[in-house]
Write a protein that holds these residues in place. Structure first.
Motif, mmCIF file in Angstrom:
data_model
loop_
_atom_site.group_PDB
_atom_site.id
_atom_site.type_symbol
_atom_site.label_atom_id
_atom_site.label_comp_id
_atom_site.label_asym_id
_atom_site.label_seq_id
_atom_site.Cartn_x
_atom_site.Cartn_y
_atom_site.Cartn_z
ATOM 1 N N GLN A 99 -5.924 -4.425 -6.891
ATOM 2 C CA GLN A 99 -4.688 -4.469 -5.747
ATOM 3 C C GLN A 99 -4.053 -6.066 -6.402
ATOM 4 O OE1 GLN A 99 -4.495 -2.426 -3.952
ATOM 5 N NE2 GLN A 99 -6.244 -1.864 -4.292
ATOM 6 N N TYR B 209 -5.208 -13.231 2.343
ATOM 7 C CA TYR B 209 -5.617 -12.052 3.504
ATOM 8 C C TYR B 209 -7.372 -12.674 3.414
ATOM 9 C CZ TYR B 209 -2.061 -9.487 0.601
ATOM 10 O OH TYR B 209 -1.132 -8.837 0.517
ATOM 11 N N SER C 121 -3.956 -3.714 14.197
ATOM 12 C CA SER C 121 -3.644 -2.232 14.081
ATOM 13 C C SER C 121 -5.058 -1.346 12.973
ATOM 14 C CB SER C 121 -2.672 -1.445 13.438
ATOM 15 O OG SER C 121 -3.080 -2.066 11.623
ATOM 16 N N ILE D 191 -7.884 0.950 10.917
ATOM 17 C CA ILE D 191 -7.933 0.841 9.711
ATOM 18 C C ILE D 191 -8.703 2.022 9.025
ATOM 19 C CG2 ILE D 191 -9.021 0.537 6.896
ATOM 20 C CD1 ILE D 191 -8.528 -2.606 7.989
ATOM 21 N N ARG E 72 -7.155 -3.825 11.763
ATOM 22 C CA ARG E 72 -6.302 -5.233 11.342
ATOM 23 C C ARG E 72 -5.746 -5.765 11.616
ATOM 24 N NH1 ARG E 72 -1.479 -4.682 6.424
ATOM 25 N NH2 ARG E 72 -1.252 -6.684 6.371
ATOM 26 N N SER F 24 -9.132 3.517 1.831
ATOM 27 C CA SER F 24 -7.232 3.840 2.756
ATOM 28 C C SER F 24 -6.507 2.596 2.539
ATOM 29 C CB SER F 24 -8.135 4.707 3.951
ATOM 30 O OG SER F 24 -8.177 3.122 4.786
ATOM 31 N N LEU F 25 -6.559 1.889 2.437
ATOM 32 C CA LEU F 25 -5.979 0.317 2.012
ATOM 33 C C LEU F 25 -5.828 0.097 1.189
ATOM 34 C CD1 LEU F 25 -8.083 -2.456 4.017
ATOM 35 C CD2 LEU F 25 -5.994 -1.440 4.920
ATOM 36 N N THR F 26 -5.653 1.216 -0.207
ATOM 37 C CA THR F 26 -5.589 0.666 -1.751
ATOM 38 C C THR F 26 -4.027 0.870 -1.636
ATOM 39 O OG1 THR F 26 -7.789 1.902 -2.308
ATOM 40 C CG2 THR F 26 -5.850 1.774 -4.176
ATOM 41 N N GLY F 27 -3.661 0.160 -2.496
ATOM 42 C CA GLY F 27 -2.476 0.117 -2.190
ATOM 43 C C GLY F 27 -1.371 -0.468 -1.331
ATOM 44 N N THR F 28 -1.540 -0.576 -0.344
ATOM 45 C CA THR F 28 -0.744 -1.649 0.711
ATOM 46 C C THR F 28 -0.572 -2.668 0.800
ATOM 47 O OG1 THR F 28 -2.708 -1.190 2.576
ATOM 48 C CG2 THR F 28 -1.093 0.712 2.157
ATOM 49 N N LEU F 29 -1.468 -2.959 0.118
ATOM 50 C CA LEU F 29 -1.405 -4.744 0.165
ATOM 51 C C LEU F 29 -0.383 -4.853 -1.276
ATOM 52 C CD1 LEU F 29 -5.039 -5.757 1.322
ATOM 53 C CD2 LEU F 29 -2.556 -4.700 2.461
ATOM 54 N N GLU F 30 0.800 -6.057 -0.262
ATOM 55 C CA GLU F 30 1.293 -6.835 -1.774
ATOM 56 C C GLU F 30 0.325 -7.726 -2.451
ATOM 57 O OE1 GLU F 30 4.590 -8.858 -0.916
ATOM 58 O OE2 GLU F 30 5.492 -9.075 -2.777
#
Lengths: 253, 253
Positions: A39, A69, A131, A133, A144, A164-170
């Motif tokens: 990531q 994070y 929220s 995850i 989260r 399920s978090l892949t690609g969602t965090l900068e």
């Protein structure tokens, strides 16, 4: 001149008496570390602490402010020793509440598994403002809250949550790495390693010795965010080793 | 009334970019945790940090004052990324010096292995005031300075150093543990676990769920320093589970 690269950082808190007692071999550090790197986020620090309210509060508050994070693993199940949610809520100064969506998930999951008991409903409790995850492996979701990601302790469930978090965090540019190996005592080529690293700013070279098949060897891992620089550094290191009379095994031994 | 039992505590700092990058699966936490427990010392906290001078100084100073013993692993080899000794010396405010005994050990070890080069001599460097920990596996010793134990990163070398420290550190009563298993979802028996723990002060019960052979199960670990109390708690837990209709597997599944 380009602006200095923004580096995204993370910390991980592994929560569980079973790790500190030596009973259980942790698997989450390496899987979360590898996932974070993809990531473009650097894992900077891990703390392993017991199922202890005060220790969790202290570690969460020390690390959530310091890194972009913060991940936690462990202590979100249905039993009395699962205290992570309560401790993190206390660290954040918020109430614990039942999340309606989590309750619905658990209700669906346990419909054919004996129903949603009070113990199971514990797994719908979140720090207010959180929220969810998605948990692709079993009923109870991860949580989260701001920059905090509260994950399961069981490694394959953690893996599903990471997925399920892949690609969602900068993140920034991932650290690339290349490994080579040599049948040499690292102490014989310490100068070569240091000189090669010095000559390639932006690369780090790690040396990992081993003793195998009755022989001493070492793998060398070169790390950089710049693919061309990485390639040049590896090439220079290989050349120096070969010239010194140590044949290089590409990819490592 | 007896005086409250003195509890001896320890922390561990695992030093190495290779752990934080996910490249290497740490093995030292569990081996040091298990070893400490046999010495009657509780491992309370682990921090994993990179090969970074400031991070080492900060972690050493935070933890050496807080626990009876502080262990570190990693970063004491001959290469440029081995900075543990320098960082710990800085944390302690002492100089780094060549230890004559360590030099003699290395000299002997490398006599038939190409001689004591400058890189190899790095492994004789210690924070001033240190003593040595015997390395039964290879040349370079570990280092003790006050309550700090500086160990190798390579697990089998660490194991040899632990072996040579066995019985030399003061501790209290070791935590005893007993495990039983059940083919049950932990959420179904959460109340039994909590009630049994409450009824046996001085025991902790941990619940470790798994999914295996297509079935849900859990192992329960009861921990106590008191062997009779432990036995009573395990017996009570077994009875409650059996009465609930869940056959117990002694020793765990």
């Amino acid at each position: 001149m380009t602006a200095p690269e923004r580096i995204w950082t993370a910390a991980l808190i592994v929560i569980g008496d079973e790790i500190l007692s030596g009973r259980t071999q942790d698997r989450n550090v390496s899987q979360i570390a590898s996932w974070l790197n993809v990531q473009g986020i650097r894992l900077r620090e891990v703390r392993v602490i017991g199922d202890d309210d005060e220790a969790i509060v202290e570690a969460v508050n020390a690390l959530r402010a310091r890194y972009d994070y913060l991940f936690t693993t462990g202590g979100i199940g249905p039993t009395h020793d699962d205290i992570t949610v309560d401790a993190i809520a206390r660290a954040l100064g918020v109430e614990v509440e039942i999340d309606p969506q989590a309750r619905a998930m658990l209700s669906g999951y346990y419909e054919t598994r004996g129903g949603l008991t009070e113990a199971r409903l514990r797994m719908a409790r979140v720090p207010a403002g959180a929220s969810l995850i998605e948990n692709r492996m079993s009923g109870a979701p991860g949580i989260r809250h701001g920059n905090i990601f509260i994950m399961a302790g069981v490694p394959h469930i953690t893996a599903g949550m990471l997925d399920s978090l892949t690609g969602t965090l900068e993140g920034g540019r991932p650290v690339l790495s290349a490994q080579i190996g040599c049948w040499v005592a690292e102490s014989e080529i310490a100068d070569i390693l240091a000189a090669t690293e010095r000559a390639h700013e932006g690369c780090q070279i790690g040396s990992y010795p081993f003793f195998r098949e009755g022989k001493t060897g070492a793998n060398f891992v070169v790390r950089s965010t710049d693919p061309q620089l990485l390639e040049r550094c590896v090439a220079a290191l290989c050349e120096a080793l070969e010239q010194g009379g140590w044949p290089v095994v590409p990819g490592g031994i």
